[in-house]
Design an enzyme around this catalytic site. Structure first.
Site, PDB file in Angstrom:
ATOM      1  N   ARG A  51       0.618  -1.213  -0.130  1.00  0.00           N
ATOM      2  CA  ARG A  51       0.128  -0.035  -0.072  1.00  0.00           C
ATOM      3  C   ARG A  51       0.761   1.189   0.066  1.00  0.00           C
ATOM      4  NH1 ARG A  51      -2.776  -3.817   1.597  1.00  0.00           N
ATOM      5  NH2 ARG A  51      -0.675  -4.387   2.755  1.00  0.00           N
ATOM      6  N   THR A  52       1.722   1.273   0.886  1.00  0.00           N
ATOM      7  CA  THR A  52       2.479   2.492   1.064  1.00  0.00           C
ATOM      8  C   THR A  52       3.231   2.955  -0.197  1.00  0.00           C
ATOM      9  OG1 THR A  52       2.791   2.054   3.486  1.00  0.00           O
ATOM     10  CG2 THR A  52       4.056   3.713   2.600  1.00  0.00           C
ATOM     11  N   LYS A  80      25.693  -4.397  -2.145  1.00  0.00           N
ATOM     12  CA  LYS A  80      26.982  -4.462  -2.476  1.00  0.00           C
ATOM     13  C   LYS A  80      27.975  -3.780  -1.160  1.00  0.00           C
ATOM     14  CE  LYS A  80      26.083  -3.665  -7.101  1.00  0.00           C
ATOM     15  NZ  LYS A  80      26.492  -2.522  -8.413  1.00  0.00           N
ATOM     16  N   ARG A 101      11.264   3.936   3.193  1.00  0.00           N
ATOM     17  CA  ARG A 101      11.238   2.976   4.259  1.00  0.00           C
ATOM     18  C   ARG A 101      12.410   2.314   4.748  1.00  0.00           C
ATOM     19  NH1 ARG A 101       5.853  -1.121   4.617  1.00  0.00           N
ATOM     20  NH2 ARG A 101       5.097   0.873   5.178  1.00  0.00           N
ATOM     21  N   HIS A 129       5.192   5.859  11.480  1.00  0.00           N
ATOM     22  CA  HIS A 129       4.591   5.813   9.861  1.00  0.00           C
ATOM     23  C   HIS A 129       3.726   6.891   9.794  1.00  0.00           C
ATOM     24  CE1 HIS A 129       3.580   3.990   6.417  1.00  0.00           C
ATOM     25  NE2 HIS A 129       3.032   2.933   6.826  1.00  0.00           N
TER      26      HIS A 129
HETATM   27  N1   CP Z   1      -0.211  -0.100   5.670  1.00  0.00           N
HETATM   28  C1   CP Z   1       1.012  -0.385   5.123  1.00  0.00           C
HETATM   29  O1   CP Z   1       2.151   0.408   5.554  1.00  0.00           O
HETATM   30  O2   CP Z   1       1.089  -1.382   4.326  1.00  0.00           O
HETATM   31  P1   CP Z   1       2.330  -1.673   3.395  1.00  0.00           P
HETATM   32  O3   CP Z   1       3.254  -2.681   4.381  1.00  0.00           O
HETATM   33  O4   CP Z   1       1.685  -2.652   2.415  1.00  0.00           O
HETATM   34  O5   CP Z   1       3.028  -0.466   2.857  1.00  0.00           O
END
Ligand code: CP
Length: 307
Positions: A51-52, A80, A101, A129
């Site tokens: 999603r993110t 590497k 991320r 988050h």
């Molecule tokens: N909600 C969320 O962070 O989903 P993903 O890990 O799929 O990005």
């Protein structure tokens, strides 16, 4: 460091949050505004995501910008041995904004110390988050008509679940009442309980996901047990299936109750809940595109057209 970066929800004011929500509402009404013409956004995902990453990339595409990046760090030169510092320095040469991320807590903050390119934290370990929080707030606002004076029940992995940590902090401006439902091993960490106390936020902790707790709630925020954060697989096995929301558990719930989940889910919400009008997690994920359009345009200093 660029002060338009979004690293932690703790860094942003109530007026910043309200501005982002205003922008999200604008983008829901005007999803294809071409405000990013000529801009490049890098998405660097050192941990898996559906999603993110895809909603950030959809947000950029719908705004007319371009996306570069990787969804699997094993295909980047990190495999590497290139350091995060060098990776961020390099990508800053190519992109106007970096969405990242990373599995290490504090990685996004560290990136802001390396570059003047704005950084958006798309999740750093079990820490924060914040872009998820903006879509959660937008979802709460849309479904409840307000953010103030709501009873929010957070269920599941409150120790490692970064989404609940960020949401808890963001709600400090809106007089929430929290119910924290978890196994003792996965309690909300002490620093967040202290945060509640310091900010005058009412909360209670529960092991039992009882009808009483469900029936008081305006929002139930289910979470997945974060298997990837456990060093001992046996510890994960002990707690992985402790909480599962089923349709019959909602029989006495408030009409305005909505069930949120950052997703992905494993067993926390039974499939029969999906058809309930109180299930909102798929719409919540859709709201992620609008919230992320808001975050991207604000980070790049782009004003909304006068409407
Ligand atoms: N909600 C969320 O962070 O989903 P993903 O890990 O799929 O990005």
């Amino acid at each position: 460091m660029n002060d338009r970066s979004l690293v932690s929800i703790e860094d942003i004011s109530k007026s910043d949050i309200l501005e982002l929500l205003h922008r999200a509402r604008y983008f829901e009404a005007h999803p294809d505004s071409k405000l990013l013409d000529g801009r490049v956004v890098a998405t660097l995902f050192f941990e898996p995501s559906t999603r993110t990453r895809l909603s950030f990339e959809t947000a950029v595409n719908r705004l007319g910008g371009r996306v570069i990046g990787f969804s699997d760090a094993s295909t980047s030169s990190a495999s590497k041995g290139e350091t995060l510092k060098d990776t961020i320095k390099m990508v800053s040469n190519y992109a106007d904004l970096i969405v990242m991320r990373h599995f290490l807590e504090g990685a996004a903050r560290y990136a802001t110390e390396i570059t003047d390119t704005p950084i958006v934290n798309a999740g750093d370990g079990a820490n924060q988050h914040p872009s998820q929080t903006m879509l959660d707030l937008y979802s709460i606002l849309k479904t409840q008509g307000r953010l103030e004076d709501l009873t929010i029940t957070m269920v599941g992995d409150l120790k490692y679940g970064r989404t609940v940590h960020s949401l808890l902090m963001a709600m400090r401006y809106f007089r929430p009442r929290f119910r924290f439902v978890s196994a003792p091993e996965l309690r909300m960490p002490q620093e967040y309980l202290d945060f509640c106390r310091q900010n005058g936020i009412e909360y209670s902790e529960h092991v039992d996901f009882s009808r009483e707790v469900i029936d008081q709630s305006d929002i139930i925020y289910m979470t997945r047990v974060q298997r990837e954060r456990f060093s001992d697989p046996m510890e994960y096995e002990k707690v992985k299936n402790l909480y599962s929301l089923k349709l019959d558990m909602l029989s006495g719930s408030k009409d305005n109750l909505r069930i949120l989940h950052p997703l992905p889910r494993v067993n926390e919400i039974a499939q029969d809940v999906d058809d309930s009008p109180k299930a909102y997690y798929f719409e919540q994920a859709r709201n992620g595109v609008f919230a992320r359009q808001a975050i991207i345009t604000r980070a790049l200093g782009i004003e909304l057209p006068q409407s």
